[in-house]
Design a protein around this motif. Structure first.
Motif, PDB file in Angstrom:
ATOM      1  N   ALA A   1       0.714  -1.138   0.048  1.00  0.00           N
ATOM      2  CA  ALA A   1       0.088   0.004   0.002  1.00  0.00           C
ATOM      3  C   ALA A   1       1.019   1.147  -0.052  1.00  0.00           C
ATOM      4  N   PRO A   2       0.456   2.397  -0.674  1.00  0.00           N
ATOM      5  CA  PRO A   2       1.326   3.523  -0.582  1.00  0.00           C
ATOM      6  C   PRO A   2       1.153   4.265   0.919  1.00  0.00           C
ATOM      7  N   LEU A   3       2.163   4.828   1.304  1.00  0.00           N
ATOM      8  CA  LEU A   3       2.217   5.416   2.473  1.00  0.00           C
ATOM      9  C   LEU A   3       2.951   6.750   2.315  1.00  0.00           C
ATOM     10  N   GLY A   4       2.447   7.937   3.014  1.00  0.00           N
ATOM     11  CA  GLY A   4       3.538   9.136   3.425  1.00  0.00           C
ATOM     12  C   GLY A   4       4.392   8.734   4.144  1.00  0.00           C
ATOM     13  N   ARG A   5       5.569   9.510   4.337  1.00  0.00           N
ATOM     14  CA  ARG A   5       6.752   9.168   4.966  1.00  0.00           C
ATOM     15  C   ARG A   5       6.492   9.145   6.414  1.00  0.00           C
ATOM     16  N   THR A   6       5.703  10.066   7.219  1.00  0.00           N
ATOM     17  CA  THR A   6       5.557  10.132   8.460  1.00  0.00           C
ATOM     18  C   THR A   6       4.629   8.827   8.983  1.00  0.00           C
ATOM     19  N   ALA A   7       3.492   8.469   8.249  1.00  0.00           N
ATOM     20  CA  ALA A   7       3.024   7.378   8.527  1.00  0.00           C
ATOM     21  C   ALA A   7       3.751   6.040   8.322  1.00  0.00           C
ATOM     22  N   HIS A   8       4.443   6.008   7.209  1.00  0.00           N
ATOM     23  CA  HIS A   8       5.524   5.135   7.129  1.00  0.00           C
ATOM     24  C   HIS A   8       6.257   4.750   8.571  1.00  0.00           C
ATOM     25  N   ARG A   9       6.920   6.022   8.752  1.00  0.00           N
ATOM     26  CA  ARG A   9       7.745   5.729  10.127  1.00  0.00           C
ATOM     27  C   ARG A   9       6.994   5.463  11.336  1.00  0.00           C
ATOM     28  N   ALA A  10       5.709   5.707  11.372  1.00  0.00           N
ATOM     29  CA  ALA A  10       4.827   5.473  12.603  1.00  0.00           C
ATOM     30  C   ALA A  10       4.569   3.916  12.547  1.00  0.00           C
ATOM     31  N   LYS A  11       4.457   3.260  11.376  1.00  0.00           N
ATOM     32  CA  LYS A  11       4.252   1.925  11.323  1.00  0.00           C
ATOM     33  C   LYS A  11       5.519   1.191  11.534  1.00  0.00           C
ATOM     34  N   THR A  12       6.477   1.471  10.977  1.00  0.00           N
ATOM     35  CA  THR A  12       7.781   0.756  11.094  1.00  0.00           C
ATOM     36  C   THR A  12       8.211   0.879  12.703  1.00  0.00           C
ATOM     37  N   ASN A  13       7.888   2.125  13.206  1.00  0.00           N
ATOM     38  CA  ASN A  13       8.280   2.209  14.766  1.00  0.00           C
ATOM     39  C   ASN A  13       7.500   1.428  15.553  1.00  0.00           C
ATOM     40  N   ARG A  14       6.350   0.857  15.015  1.00  0.00           N
ATOM     41  CA  ARG A  14       5.271   0.086  15.610  1.00  0.00           C
ATOM     42  C   ARG A  14       4.404   0.843  16.660  1.00  0.00           C
ATOM     43  N   ALA A  15       4.474   2.243  16.411  1.00  0.00           N
ATOM     44  CA  ALA A  15       3.641   3.118  17.091  1.00  0.00           C
ATOM     45  C   ALA A  15       2.082   2.824  16.465  1.00  0.00           C
ATOM     46  N   TRP A  16       1.955   2.898  15.459  1.00  0.00           N
ATOM     47  CA  TRP A  16       0.719   2.341  14.649  1.00  0.00           C
ATOM     48  C   TRP A  16       0.883   1.109  14.293  1.00  0.00           C
ATOM     49  N   ARG A  17      -0.309   0.232  14.186  1.00  0.00           N
ATOM     50  CA  ARG A  17      -0.175  -1.043  13.585  1.00  0.00           C
ATOM     51  C   ARG A  17      -1.352  -1.124  12.489  1.00  0.00           C
ATOM     52  N   VAL A  18      -0.980  -2.036  11.599  1.00  0.00           N
ATOM     53  CA  VAL A  18      -1.917  -2.110  10.573  1.00  0.00           C
ATOM     54  C   VAL A  18      -1.801  -3.570  10.056  1.00  0.00           C
ATOM     55  N   ASP A  19      -3.245  -3.940   9.475  1.00  0.00           N
ATOM     56  CA  ASP A  19      -3.382  -5.300   8.928  1.00  0.00           C
ATOM     57  C   ASP A  19      -4.276  -5.083   7.497  1.00  0.00           C
ATOM     58  N   GLN A  20      -4.001  -5.913   6.724  1.00  0.00           N
ATOM     59  CA  GLN A  20      -4.745  -5.703   5.357  1.00  0.00           C
ATOM     60  C   GLN A  20      -5.401  -7.153   5.165  1.00  0.00           C
ATOM     61  N   PRO A  21      -6.734  -6.960   5.742  1.00  0.00           N
ATOM     62  CA  PRO A  21      -7.533  -8.412   5.438  1.00  0.00           C
ATOM     63  C   PRO A  21      -7.611  -8.862   4.175  1.00  0.00           C
ATOM     64  N   ARG A  22      -7.823  -7.943   3.241  1.00  0.00           N
ATOM     65  CA  ARG A  22      -7.918  -8.174   1.641  1.00  0.00           C
ATOM     66  C   ARG A  22      -7.320  -6.801   1.025  1.00  0.00           C
ATOM     67  N   PRO A  23      -6.924  -7.226  -0.367  1.00  0.00           N
ATOM     68  CA  PRO A  23      -6.512  -5.903  -1.171  1.00  0.00           C
ATOM     69  C   PRO A  23      -7.273  -4.729  -0.911  1.00  0.00           C
ATOM     70  N   GLY A  24      -6.638  -3.530  -0.597  1.00  0.00           N
ATOM     71  CA  GLY A  24      -7.336  -2.366  -0.725  1.00  0.00           C
ATOM     72  C   GLY A  24      -8.240  -2.205   0.865  1.00  0.00           C
ATOM     73  N   GLN A  25      -8.220  -3.024   1.858  1.00  0.00           N
ATOM     74  CA  GLN A  25      -8.761  -2.737   2.752  1.00  0.00           C
ATOM     75  C   GLN A  25      -7.596  -2.706   4.338  1.00  0.00           C
ATOM     76  N   LEU A  26      -7.202  -1.502   4.603  1.00  0.00           N
ATOM     77  CA  LEU A  26      -6.416  -1.601   5.784  1.00  0.00           C
ATOM     78  C   LEU A  26      -6.996  -1.041   7.123  1.00  0.00           C
ATOM     79  N   ILE A  27      -6.647  -1.740   8.156  1.00  0.00           N
ATOM     80  CA  ILE A  27      -7.337  -1.785   9.559  1.00  0.00           C
ATOM     81  C   ILE A  27      -5.897  -1.310  10.330  1.00  0.00           C
ATOM     82  N   TRP A  28      -6.226   0.373  10.618  1.00  0.00           N
ATOM     83  CA  TRP A  28      -5.122   0.695  11.453  1.00  0.00           C
ATOM     84  C   TRP A  28      -5.465   0.815  12.876  1.00  0.00           C
ATOM     85  N   SER A  29      -4.455   0.544  13.804  1.00  0.00           N
ATOM     86  CA  SER A  29      -4.888   0.906  15.382  1.00  0.00           C
ATOM     87  C   SER A  29      -3.692   2.023  15.915  1.00  0.00           C
ATOM     88  N   SER A  30      -4.351   3.062  16.361  1.00  0.00           N
ATOM     89  CA  SER A  30      -3.304   3.844  16.909  1.00  0.00           C
ATOM     90  C   SER A  30      -2.800   3.835  18.297  1.00  0.00           C
TER      91      SER A  30
END
Length: 450
Positions: free
Chosen positions: A404-433
């Protein structure tokens, strides 16, 4: 009539009460933004140092540093883009820390929060003590003035408070000159920009001049529309020159036509103009005007069902969606190249970390915006990130359902594990803050799940 007046009065009182509630809510929002930013920290100590949470300053000089990820959290809470959330936070912090008297007035409902934040922003270039003095002086009188008059007076106070800094800000603003085309709205787009004062006045005069010429052939159009069309003419200098020449030398035209672009004489090289003319607009256009049109390459995406029938919508890169009916009106006379259809389910999974060009292109075409909350950025140029982190040695991880395409800050937050994400199916992302709030993000938008 008396009953009608009584009902209207009751509605008016309800409207006044609703407006008071709005002001209370907006004032509380400003205060709560500051309080949350002061307390917010994701505290992920396990990650690599380069990914650790950083403190950033989003407000002006004198405001405290806040978590780099706070804007992502606020985006979900306020249902806006992270950039809009960061702007609201900066306004609130500027108000609280650089203009305490103005902040107090907001808390006491003596001044509208939007007006106070605007005033604080205009004073952002002043030292803190000077900024506070300016807005304190402005505060007592602004309530008697309308929006424009209040801020015109504030700008005068800012210049008087520090003329040298005002001159320096003018230099800076000139360094920020630019022209921007943005925001598709039902088949038209916005044009905004900052020009030198004289350049702006010359452009305005040129638009008026071409609009006058167009008005002769299109008398049914309003002046506003003619000016818009005139600016489009100026985007094709050869066409603009042809129109201006024709208007300046009407006696030299054998058979005036409605549109010089379609006039064979113009297309052949402008033979209808006197080669010995000494006027400022004289000259010979030696190439067909259609060939002198500026080059523009953009992709237009339509559903396969629309081919041949022109029904539904078409997506124009860096613009948005228009009807296929409007697309049909815009295409004549343009060079069109048909590209093969990309069928996302048919794109094979890959083993390498970096997706191939066809796979990346397919992802960026499928997701025209980033896949974080409230879709802030266009996908072109963004990181194409693995939803589940890539692990060497495992096959097929680089695939449509894990990218999935992500902006740099969101990408850092995900890699940092501050935010967590799952993709149950293509094009559907579930974000946890970091606060434990969850959101569903799809190509149609963002939906809070809590």
């Amino acid at each position: 009539m008396g009953v009608m007046t009584e009902v209207a009065r009751r509605i008016a009182e309800q409207l006044r009460s609703a407006d008071e509630l709005r002001r209370v809510a907006e004032a509380n929002t400003v205060a709560l933004l500051c309080e949350l930013a002061e307390e917010y920290s994701v505290g992920c100590d396990e990650v690599h140092e380069i990914l650790a949470e950083r403190k950033v300053t989003v407000g002006g000089a004198g405001t405290p540093g806040v978590s780099e990820f706070i804007a992502l959290e606020l985006a979900g809470l306020l249902r806006c883009t992270p950039m809009a959330a960061a702007t609201k936070l900066a306004d609130a912090l500027n108000l609280k820390y650089r203009h305490p008297e103005l902040f107090r007035a907001v808390r006491l409902f003596e001044v509208e929060p939007a007006r106070a934040c605007k005033a604080a922003d205009l004073c952002s270039g002043l030292p803190q003590e000077v900024a506070e003095q300016v807005t304190s002086r402005w505060l007592g009188r602004q309530g008697k003035l309308g929006w424009t008059a209040a801020f015109n007076w504030l700008k005068k106070l800012i210049i008087e408070a520090d003329p040298a800094r005002a001159a320096a800000r003018e230099v800076k603003q000139r360094a920020d000159r630019g022209v921007h085309v943005w925001g598709l709205y039902e088949g038209v787009m916005n044009l905004t920009g900052r020009l030198d004062v004289l350049d702006a006045r010359y452009l305005d005069a040129a638009v008026d001049r071409v609009a006058d010429i167009l008005a002769v052939e299109q008398p049914e159009q309003t002046r506003t529309i003619l000016r818009a069309k005139a600016l489009g003419v100026l985007a094709n200098p050869a066409y603009a020159l042809a129109l201006l020449q024709r208007a300046a030398q009407p006696s030299l035209l054998d058979d005036p036509v409605d549109d010089p672009v379609g006039d064979p004489a113009f297309e052949a090289g402008g033979q209808r103009h006197d080669p010995h003319c000494l006027g400022a607009l004289c000259g010979t256009i030696t190439a067909p005007l259609s060939r002198l049109r500026p080059t523009l390459e953009l992709a237009v995406h339509i559903h396969t069902d629309a081919v041949g029938r022109l029904t539904g919508a078409a997506r124009v890169d860096k613009a948005g969606h228009i009807t296929t009916a409007l697309l049909a009106e815009l295409l004549p006379g343009l060079d069109v190249k048909v590209q093969p259809v990309i069928d996302l389910p048919e794109l094979p999974a890959e083993d390498q970390y970096v997706p191939s060009v066809p796979l990346k292109r397919g992802i960026l075409l499928a997701f025209d915006n980033d896949m974080f909350l409230y879709r802030q950025h266009r996908s072109q140029g963004l990181d194409v990130d693995h939803t589940r982190s890539h692990r060497p040695g495992r096959r097929g991880q680089t695939r449509v359902g894990n990218l999935a395409p992500l902006g740099r800050t969101a990408h850092r937050a995900k890699t940092n594990r501050a935010w967590r994400v799952d993709q149950p199916r293509p094009g559907q992302l579930i974000w946890s803050s970091p606060l434990g709030l969850t959101y569903e993000v799809t190509t149609t938008g963002t939906r809070p799940l809590d």
